[in-house]
Structure formats: structure tokens, C-alpha cells
Write an enzyme that holds these catalytic residues in place. Structure first.
Site, PDB file in Angstrom:
ATOM      1  N   ASP A   1     -13.695   2.394  -8.698  1.00 46.12           N
ATOM      2  CA  ASP A   1     -12.701   1.527  -8.089  1.00 46.12           C
ATOM      3  C   ASP A   1     -12.491   0.281  -8.938  1.00 46.12           C
ATOM      4  OD1 ASP A   1     -12.826   3.366  -6.170  1.00 46.12           O
ATOM      5  OD2 ASP A   1     -13.434   2.017  -4.548  1.00 46.12           O
ATOM      6  N   ALA A   2     -13.591  -0.263  -9.444  1.00 48.23           N
ATOM      7  CA  ALA A   2     -13.492  -1.517 -10.199  1.00 48.23           C
ATOM      8  C   ALA A   2     -12.676  -1.307 -11.471  1.00 48.23           C
ATOM      9  CB  ALA A   2     -14.885  -2.031 -10.535  1.00 48.23           C
TER      10      ALA A   2
ATOM     11  N   TYR B   1     -10.409   1.008 -11.908  1.00 48.58           N
ATOM     12  CA  TYR B   1      -9.021   1.240 -11.508  1.00 48.58           C
ATOM     13  C   TYR B   1      -8.334  -0.105 -11.313  1.00 48.58           C
ATOM     14  CZ  TYR B   1      -4.946   2.754  -8.904  1.00 48.58           C
ATOM     15  OH  TYR B   1      -3.660   2.960  -8.483  1.00 48.58           O
TER      16      TYR B   1
ATOM     17  N   GLU C   1     -12.278  -9.916   6.712  1.00 46.88           N
ATOM     18  CA  GLU C   1     -12.852  -8.668   7.247  1.00 46.88           C
ATOM     19  C   GLU C   1     -13.393  -7.859   6.082  1.00 46.88           C
ATOM     20  OE1 GLU C   1      -9.548  -6.512   8.918  1.00 46.88           O
ATOM     21  OE2 GLU C   1      -8.851  -8.253  10.034  1.00 46.88           O
TER      22      GLU C   1
ATOM     23  N   LYS D   1     -13.785  -4.951   3.560  1.00 48.36           N
ATOM     24  CA  LYS D   1     -12.821  -3.925   3.154  1.00 48.36           C
ATOM     25  C   LYS D   1     -13.557  -2.593   3.167  1.00 48.36           C
ATOM     26  CE  LYS D   1      -9.327  -2.848  -0.278  1.00 48.36           C
ATOM     27  NZ  LYS D   1      -9.702  -1.476  -0.569  1.00 48.36           N
TER      28      LYS D   1
ATOM     29  N   ASP E   1     -14.396   1.163   2.697  1.00 51.73           N
ATOM     30  CA  ASP E   1     -14.016   2.134   1.681  1.00 51.73           C
ATOM     31  C   ASP E   1     -13.903   3.509   2.326  1.00 51.73           C
ATOM     32  OD1 ASP E   1     -13.342   3.107  -0.735  1.00 51.73           O
ATOM     33  OD2 ASP E   1     -15.363   3.040  -1.592  1.00 51.73           O
TER      34      ASP E   1
ATOM     35  N   ARG F   1      -2.121   7.885   5.159  1.00 50.63           N
ATOM     36  CA  ARG F   1      -1.195   6.976   4.513  1.00 50.63           C
ATOM     37  C   ARG F   1      -0.230   7.716   3.587  1.00 50.63           C
ATOM     38  NH1 ARG F   1      -3.286   2.077   0.857  1.00 50.63           N
ATOM     39  NH2 ARG F   1      -4.224   3.739  -0.332  1.00 50.63           N
TER      40      ARG F   1
ATOM     41  N   GLU G   1      -9.307   2.235   9.259  1.00 49.32           N
ATOM     42  CA  GLU G   1      -9.969   3.003   8.213  1.00 49.32           C
ATOM     43  C   GLU G   1     -10.945   3.991   8.829  1.00 49.32           C
ATOM     44  OE1 GLU G   1      -8.671   1.784   5.516  1.00 49.32           O
ATOM     45  OE2 GLU G   1      -9.866   2.554   3.858  1.00 49.32           O
TER      46      GLU G   1
ATOM     47  N   TYR H   1      -7.813  -2.294  12.287  1.00 49.95           N
ATOM     48  CA  TYR H   1      -7.604  -3.660  11.799  1.00 49.95           C
ATOM     49  C   TYR H   1      -6.150  -4.082  11.647  1.00 49.95           C
ATOM     50  CZ  TYR H   1      -7.461  -0.812   7.550  1.00 49.95           C
ATOM     51  OH  TYR H   1      -7.182   0.161   6.636  1.00 49.95           O
TER      52      TYR H   1
ATOM     53  N   LYS I   1      -6.816 -12.365   5.492  1.00 50.03           N
ATOM     54  CA  LYS I   1      -5.475 -12.288   6.075  1.00 50.03           C
ATOM     55  C   LYS I   1      -5.121 -13.611   6.733  1.00 50.03           C
ATOM     56  CE  LYS I   1      -6.417  -7.501   7.257  1.00 50.03           C
ATOM     57  NZ  LYS I   1      -6.655  -6.486   8.295  1.00 50.03           N
TER      58      LYS I   1
ATOM     59  N   LYS J   1     -12.428  -8.251  -4.250  1.00 48.91           N
ATOM     60  CA  LYS J   1     -13.260  -7.102  -4.561  1.00 48.91           C
ATOM     61  C   LYS J   1     -14.655  -7.509  -5.032  1.00 48.91           C
ATOM     62  CE  LYS J   1     -11.438  -3.470  -4.317  1.00 48.91           C
ATOM     63  NZ  LYS J   1     -10.451  -2.696  -5.052  1.00 48.91           N
TER      64      LYS J   1
ATOM     65  N   CYS K   1       1.943  17.098 -34.040  1.00 44.88           N
ATOM     66  CA  CYS K   1       2.967  17.657 -34.931  1.00 44.88           C
ATOM     67  C   CYS K   1       2.708  17.333 -36.393  1.00 44.88           C
ATOM     68  CB  CYS K   1       4.355  17.173 -34.518  1.00 44.88           C
ATOM     69  SG  CYS K   1       4.668  15.455 -34.919  1.00 44.88           S
TER      70      CYS K   1
ATOM     71  N   CYS L   1       3.896   8.311 -33.100  1.00 47.10           N
ATOM     72  CA  CYS L   1       4.292   9.477 -33.875  1.00 47.10           C
ATOM     73  C   CYS L   1       5.774   9.334 -34.190  1.00 47.10           C
ATOM     74  CB  CYS L   1       4.037  10.726 -33.050  1.00 47.10           C
ATOM     75  SG  CYS L   1       4.944  12.155 -33.627  1.00 47.10           S
TER      76      CYS L   1
ATOM     77  N   CYS M   1       8.325  16.704 -32.466  1.00 49.77           N
ATOM     78  CA  CYS M   1       6.962  16.613 -31.943  1.00 49.77           C
ATOM     79  C   CYS M   1       6.910  17.290 -30.574  1.00 49.77           C
ATOM     80  CB  CYS M   1       6.510  15.166 -31.830  1.00 49.77           C
ATOM     81  SG  CYS M   1       4.845  15.043 -31.139  1.00 49.77           S
TER      82      CYS M   1
HETATM   83  S1  IVH Z   1      -5.228  -4.499   5.862  1.00 48.32           S
HETATM   84  C1  IVH Z   1      -0.683  -4.613   4.977  1.00 48.32           C
HETATM   85  N1  IVH Z   1      -7.791  -4.561   6.335  1.00 48.32           N
HETATM   86  O1  IVH Z   1      -7.579  -1.254   1.879  1.00 48.32           O
HETATM   87  C2  IVH Z   1      -2.144  -4.638   4.793  1.00 48.32           C
HETATM   88  N2  IVH Z   1      -6.977  -2.932   4.804  1.00 48.32           N
HETATM   89  O2  IVH Z   1      -6.148  -1.825  -0.654  1.00 48.32           O
HETATM   90  C3  IVH Z   1      -2.818  -3.485   5.394  1.00 48.32           C
HETATM   91  N3  IVH Z   1      -8.697  -1.435   3.928  1.00 48.32           N
HETATM   92  O3  IVH Z   1      -4.571   0.416   2.546  1.00 48.32           O
HETATM   93  C4  IVH Z   1      -4.224  -3.353   5.027  1.00 48.32           C
HETATM   94  N4  IVH Z   1     -10.384  -2.310   5.028  1.00 48.32           N
HETATM   95  O4  IVH Z   1      -6.821   1.417   3.382  1.00 48.32           O
HETATM   96  C5  IVH Z   1      -6.806  -3.970   5.653  1.00 48.32           C
HETATM   97  N5  IVH Z   1     -10.035  -4.691   6.890  1.00 48.32           N
HETATM   98  C6  IVH Z   1      -9.060  -4.107   6.218  1.00 48.32           C
HETATM   99  C7  IVH Z   1      -9.281  -3.009   5.355  1.00 48.32           C
HETATM  100  C8  IVH Z   1      -8.210  -2.454   4.661  1.00 48.32           C
HETATM  101  C9  IVH Z   1     -10.007  -1.369   4.181  1.00 48.32           C
HETATM  102  C10 IVH Z   1      -7.960  -0.562   3.026  1.00 48.32           C
HETATM  103  C11 IVH Z   1      -6.705   0.040   3.573  1.00 48.32           C
HETATM  104  C12 IVH Z   1      -5.614  -0.476   2.708  1.00 48.32           C
HETATM  105  C13 IVH Z   1      -6.353  -0.738   1.450  1.00 48.32           C
HETATM  106  C14 IVH Z   1      -5.635  -1.755   0.607  1.00 48.32           C
END
Ligand code: IVH
Length: 692
Positions: free
Chosen positions: A45-46, A48, A128, A130, A132, A151, A187, A239, A303, A327, A424, A439, A445
Site C-alpha cells: 500500500d505504501a 502504491y 477514525e 482507516k 484495511d 465500491r 468497511e 463510517y 474528516k 497513512k 524492434c 524507441c 516497433c
Molecule cells: S471515509 C468520501 N472512513 O479508505 C470519503 N474511509 O482511501 C469516504 N476507509 O474508500 C471514505 N476506513 O474504503 C472513510 N474510517 C474510514 C475508513 C475509510 C477505511 C477506506 C474506504 C475508502 C478508502 C479511501
């Protein structure tokens, strides 16, 4: 965090930027598919995220590269086959990322600036963890759970209602008073303990071992057999919301409290914060608890608490302005560099890819990593045989951070980047100041022609069912399809197709039918399909909208070859098209063989004139200019609002302007508008009209 390993964006020439952008975009798309469709990410993830922010940084510096099809503008990837599709009435968006305290500070500053909030006024923030897992949207009508979806690509997901009904945290019936229609989002995850048990059971049964809880949760949720899903103890934290028939709360915190009353699980370690210090303290607290939690988290989401402020802040294409994901740092590992392969892109760019001894980084097996370009290999002096540190961040691609020179084999030699194309054999050259070697083979090619053909048939271009990357490659190799027109002449080779292994009457006719169905195409898709450098979906649409028909577009492009003429000025006047994009476009149509392709395609296809999309907004398609001081909203807010209503915002008044919003102090622009007879209104009128 990872920027030190890349050429700084500031030093990129437009050419470099474009090449780097194209390369990164391809890389990110591949990772999106691996992650979202195959549930088998190949990088961390990091890493990416590192790629993603690099792409964003390039787009910030070169906005013309921010096309609609850029991975920065998309969430995830299209749903896979097997489940019914569900259109999300309110798109399921993603979040921007913050990687350090400074990014978080900037996030809060941006919000204050956008809303014009003084430094000493508090902006409440909900923090909150995040989670995974996999985001889902649950629709309740009159309190009853009626449909649940993944999604998908944010606009369209998969209907997984039956599987979601097996999850104990998802109430069938809401307790208390819920609005008639409400979509609750959250999630779905598999607890770490359950993940370990599942893998033990899978191993005992000789079944697939999951790389991490997230993949196991995805695999479990996408089971076509609900009985299997039911055996996996999936959980969910709620959430957010999607469609609503009535407001539920006036703050995020209030929303969380309300949905907890209805019977959802909300995260117990979420907090309401009042300052940057508060927010950062929470980040560290949650980071400290991370290992002891029974679910994977990859950061903290912040948020804006007040929903009225969230509404004013709105969205920037892919993500809300009112939220951000902070992150946790990237994970690293060391492994052996077995080799370096060179990939050739659509525009001839040569990209080095590190082939690694497979190694697990943050729960995912990594065997490829990006080395970006020639200079990067040289600067890091990475050699085949070296022990290298690799790093994985974000949702997808790992990168080589550096070589551990103490462990270098004696016979390891400095890597010499080929000056010929590996496909090529043509000379591969670098322009002065260009990071990318290209190239020069052009049409000869095969790597480039194949990539171009793949683009031509891709989802946002001709989208021909049954003619994906694999068949294009095979048909090209056998000389059945050399250029795009051959696709529409394939029916002449029906006999040859029938002789191919694996093809029968039915499949051949299905393919030919699918091709026939695409003989009619919208102008913007057609322009995009041509694969002209820098012409992504958004720019193609701008061109289609401006010129209306293929004939008009081609005539204008021919006239615009005269850089002193009016047609060239008209092209540059399109908001979103700068000199660099215009030059690539004109270079394309200037080439005889490209004009030949356009003629040939023109005779095979019906290219439809651009139709202005129906849009309820009175501002759709209009060009608006803001001038003077706005007192009730900032310029950014006004611009964002206009754009969300389908308008274009321009910085200067011309005969193409439809409306001028003038505040106090408006000067020359207001004068010009009056001269040109353009409608002019004040801020109050603008607010009234844009809210109606
Ligand atoms: S809010 C419009 N809250 O992270 C914003 N997302 O990278 C909606 N995720 O698509 C997302 N924990 O799948 C929100 N506490 C949290 C979350 C959360 C995990 C995920 C979610 C989102 C992705 C965004």
C-alpha cells in the site's frame, strides 16, 4: 518519503513529465487490477501511495496531464464479472493521502483558506482508524436492508447483498427512526485472528492461502456461493453515507452516534479533535495501538466534523476536500535483484523493471519493482545480483530504494541501459533534459503498435467485447491486425480466424458482431482512442465539445498547422489545452500516415457528432468568469461550485464567455464584458442562481 528516489517534479521538462506520467499511469492501472479485481496486489500500500502521489505531484505541476482517465481521477477499477452491477446513486469516492505531519497541517490550512476561517476559530475534526478492508454500500428502505454493493470503480459496483446478509454487524432491520432511504457505507474486514484460522484451515485442505486479511475478506465477500461467505466471520465498521432521503445528523460525530443506535458497529477508538495537535496525538495513539487491534488498519482518516462545512468544501474529482487519510509509513524488505527488464510503452518509452527474488513485504509477495528510468538506476548504482532494499506503500507498486553495496557480488557490473529498443532493435534516444529514453521505431516497433492497439480497443475507447489485450497481442503477432483499420476489416478474414486454435463459428461470429456494433462511435471516444500523446478522455471530450463533428475537428486541425492563424488561437483558447498539448495534437495530425489512418477509419465508421449531455443545471456547458472581490465565498469555492454545476471557469473574458460574476473592485474584465454585451451578475445573484 519516497521522493528522494525520484527525479523531483520541479526539474521535469514537459516531455519528461508526460513520459513519467504515462509510465506511472500504466503502472498504477496494472496495480489497480491486481488489487481490486484479482485480490492479489503485487506491491505494498505504501508503495502504491508513493506512486500515486508522485503522479499527483506531476499533475499539479503539469495540469494538462490530469486527464479524466488518469488513475488519480479514478477509484479502484471496474467490477469483475459474475455479480449483477449496481450503479451508486452517490459515487463511492476515495481519499487523498497525507504522509507526514506537515501534510496534515497543510490539509487543515487548505480547509481554513477555502472556507476563509480565521486561525483562532476551531475546526472540529473526527479522526477514525482507516480500516484495511473492503468498502461497501448498504441500502436501507423503510429501515430494511434491501441491497448491498461493493465500491467497484466508484460509479458502479457489484451486488453482493446475499453475502452481506451473512455478516453479523450488518442489521437486517434498523432500530429506531431512520429516513425512508439511507445508504450506510463502511468497511468489511476479516479479523486478524479469523484470518490466521482461515489460512490454517485452507492449508490443511490444500486450498488457496491468502496473503493478508484484506485479500481474504475480498475473496470471502466475492464468493458466488453464499454458504462459503457465511463460514467466514466477516465484520464491518460503518463510517459514512451515500444516498439519503433526509438528513441524519449535522456532524460526522453525530452521524456515527446515530448509526450506532440503529445497530451498526462504529469504531470505538475514533475521536473528536479540536486542533492540529489533537489530531496528531490521535495519530500516534492509534499507531501505538495498531499491533494490538484485531483488525488491520493502514492509517487514520480525518474528516471535518460539521456536515455543512463538508458540503461547502465539496470534492476535487476523486476525493473530498473535507477528508484525508494519514497513512502509516511504508514497509521495507531486502531481496536479490535477479535482473532488469525493459518494457516499451505506447509512446516508445523504455521503462526498466526490477525482477526480484520473491519476498514478503507487509504481507504481500513482491517479485517486481519499478526502477523508473535510466538515471535512477545510474544514480542508485543498482546492479544485477545486488541485495536491494525494496519498499511497498499504499495499495500498490513497490520500488527499489537502494542497493546494499556491502553485499555486492564481486563480479557485479554497473548496469548499462540499452541504446536500442529491446523489441524492434531501433535506436532508442533521449532528448536533452529527458529522463526517458524512447524507441525511435514508431510504426515498425511492434511493442508500440501493440500498445497503441490495446489502447484503441480499451474500455474508454472502442471497448470491443472479446478483443482485449490478449487477443490483440496474438492477432498482431500473426499479422491479422497491424493497424486499427484492420480491426474493422477482420470480417474479410473470417476463414483465417476459424482456423485458429480455440476459435469456432460461434466465437468468431460473436467477435465480428462485437466489432460491428462499434462501427458507430461518439466523437470524443474516437479522438481518445487515437492514443495521441497527452490526449486523455477529458481533453478528447473538450475537443469534441468544441468542434462538434469529425469533419470540423479535422478541418480545424489542418488550419491550426499555421501557428499564426486563428484556428491555432482557437485551439489554445480551449480551457484545459495548453501549448504542449496543442503541439502533440498538431504533430499527430501532421503525419501523413496518421491522416491516412483517419481517412481509412472515417470510411469504416460512423463517427457521431458531439451531443451536449443533458444536465439539469442552467450552468452546464457555460463559461463563467469571476472577477472582483467575492465576499460570501472564496474564489476556490466559487470555482468548485461552478464546475460541479457543469460550467467551465475561465480567467479571462472573451466572446466565448457566457456569464461574468463581478464583485466589488471588478475592473477591466467587467468593462470588457459590458463591451461584448455579456451577462454580468453580482455575487448574491450568483449564489441565488447556483443554489436554485
Ligand atoms: S471515509 C468520501 N472512513 O479508505 C470519503 N474511509 O482511501 C469516504 N476507509 O474508500 C471514505 N476506513 O474504503 C472513510 N474510517 C474510514 C475508513 C475509510 C477505511 C477506506 C474506504 C475508502 C478508502 C479511501
Amino acid at each position: 518519503m519516497t521522493s528522494e528516489s525520484r527525479q523531483p517534479v520541479e526539474s521535469l521538462t514537459p516531455e519528461d513529465a508526460r513520459a513519467e506520467h504515462a509510465r506511472l499511469s500504466d503502472e498504477l492501472r496494472a496495480h489497480n487490477t491486481a488489487y481490486y479485481q484479482d485480490d492479489a496486489p503485487v506491491i505494498s500500500d505504501a508503495d502504491y501511495d508513493a506512486l500515486f502521489i508522485h503522479l499527483q505531484a506531476i499533475e499539479d505541476a503539469f495540469p494538462e496531464l490530469r486527464t479524466e482517465d488518469s488513475p488519480t481521477q479514478k477509484v479502484g477499477t471496474a467490477p469483475s464479472q459474475g455479480f449483477a452491477k449496481v450503479q451508486h446513486a452517490v459515487p463511492m469516492l476515495s481519499l487523498g493521502n497525507a504522509f507526514d505531519d506537515e501534510d496534515v497541517g497543510e490539509f487543515l490550512t487548505r480547509i481554513r483558506r477555502f472556507l476563509s476561517i480565521a486561525d483562532d476559530d476551531t475546526v472540529e475534526i473526527v479522526g477514525e482508524p482507516k480500516i484495511d478492508g473492503l468498502s461497501v454500500s448498504l441500502r436501507y428502505e423503510n429501515g430494511a436492508f434491501v441491497r448491498g454493493a461493493t465500491r467497484g470503480d466508484g460509479a458502479e459496483g457489484e451486488d453482493i447483498t446475499a453475502n452481506l446478509r451473512t455478516i453479523k454487524d450488518i442489521p437486517d432491520q434498523l432500530k429506531g427512526d431512520a429516513p425512508e432511504v439511507i445508504e450506510v457505507r463502511g468497511e468489511v474486514y476479516l479479523p486478524k485472528s479469523a484470518f490466521r484460522q482461515l489460512n490454517e484451515a485452507q492449508e490443511a485442505a490444500g486450498a488457496k492461502i491468502f496473503a493478508n486479511p484484506r485479500n481474504a475478506a475480498a475473496g470471502s465477500l466475492r464468493q458466488l456461493d453464499t454458504a462459503i461467505t457465511a463460514q467466514r466471520p466477516l465484520r464491518m465498521f460503518a463510517y459514512a453515507w451515500g444516498e439519503l432521503s433526509a438528513d441524519v445528523a449535522d456532524s460526522q460525530w453525530g452521524f456515527l452516534e446515530t448509526i450506532a443506535d440503529w445497530g451498526f458497529q462504529t469504531n470505538p477508538i475514533a475521536r473528536l479533535c479540536h486542533s492540529l495537535e489533537d489530531v496528531l496525538r490521535l495519530y500516534r495513539d492509534i499507531g501505538d495501538q495498531r499491533a494490538t487491534l484485531d483488525y488491520d488498519i493502514d492509517g487514520v482518516v480525518y474528516k471535518v466534523n460539521r456536515i455543512d462545512l463538508q458540503r461547502r468544501l465539496g470534492f476535487v474529482s476523486r476525493a473530498p476536500r473535507w477528508a484525508i487519510a494519514h497513512k502509516f509509513p511504508a514497509e521495507q524488505a531486502t531481496t536479490i535483484l535477479n535482473g532488469i527488464d525493459i518494457q516499451v510503452g505506447r509512446t516508445g518509452s523504455l521503462t526498466p523493471v526490477a525482477r526480484l527474488e520473491p519476498v514478503t513485504v507487509g504481507g504481500v509477495v513482491v517479485s517486481n519493482a519499478t526502477l523508473h528510468n535510466e538515471d535512477e538506476i545510474a544514480r542508485k548504482d543498482v546492479r544485477v545480483g545486488d541485495t536491494v532494499v525494496i519498499q511497498r506503500a499504499g495499495d500498490v507498486i513497490p520500488q527499489v530504494v537502494h542497493a546494499i553495496t556491502e553485499k555486492r557480488p564481486k563480479d557485479a557490473v554497473a548496469y548499462v541501459f540499452s541504446t536500442t529498443c529491446p523489441v524492434c532493435g531501433s535506436e532508442a534516444v533521449r532528448d536533452i533534459d529527458e529522463a526517458v529514453r524512447r524507441c525511435t521505431g514508431g510504426l515498425i516497433c511492434s511493442a508500440q503498435s501493440v500498445q497503441r492497439l490495446k489502447h484503441f480497443v480499451s474500455r474508454n475507447a472502442f471497448d470491443i467485447e472479446g478483443l482485449g489485450a490478449r487477443n490483440i497481442t496474438a492477432f498482431h503477432a500473426d499479422g491479422l491486425i497491424v493497424g486499427p483499420t484492420d480491426i474493422f476489416r477482420l470480417h474479410e478474414k473470417r476463414d483465417v480466424l476459424l482456423k485458429r486454435e480455440g476459435w469456432g463459428e460461434q466465437s468468431v461470429d460473436n467477435l465480428l458482431d462485437a466489432i460491428n456494433e462499434r462501427r458507430t462511435i461518439e466523437l470524443d471516444r474516437f479522438i481518445y482512442a487515437l492514443g495521441i500523446r497527452q490526449i486523455g478522455q477529458a481533453t478528447a471530450r473538450l475537443l469534441a465539445r468544441t468542434y462538434g463533428s469529425i469533419e470540423a475537428w479535422r478541418a480545424a486541425m489542418a488550419q491550426a498547422q499555421d501557428r499564426d492563424g486563428e484556428a491555432y488561437q482557437d485551439l489554445l483558447n480551449i480551457d484545459g489545452i495548453g501549448v504542449s498539448v496543442a503541439e502533440d495534437l498538431l504533430a499527430f495530425v501532421h503525419e501523413d500516415h496518421n491522416r491516412q489512418v483517419l481517412d481509412d477509419l472515417g470510411s469504416q465508421l460512423e463517427i457521431e457528432d458531439f451531443v451536449q449531455p443533458d444536465n439539469d443545471s442552467a450552468f452546464a456547458g457555460k463559461t463563467i468568469v469571476f472577477t472582483g472581490t467575492l465576499e460570501k465565498m472564496t474564489r476556490s469555492e466559487a470555482k468548485a461550485r461552478a464546475e460541479s454545476l457543469g460550467a467551465k471557469v475561465s480567467g479571462s473574458v472573451s466572446s466565448k464567455t457566457d456569464l461574468v460574476v463581478a464583485g466589488p473592485g471588478a475592473g477591466s474584465k467587467a468593462k470588457k464584458a459590458t463591451e461584448l454585451g455579456i451577462e454580468m451578475i453580482d455575487e448574491n445573484a450568483w449564489i441565488a442562481r447556483s443554489e436554485s
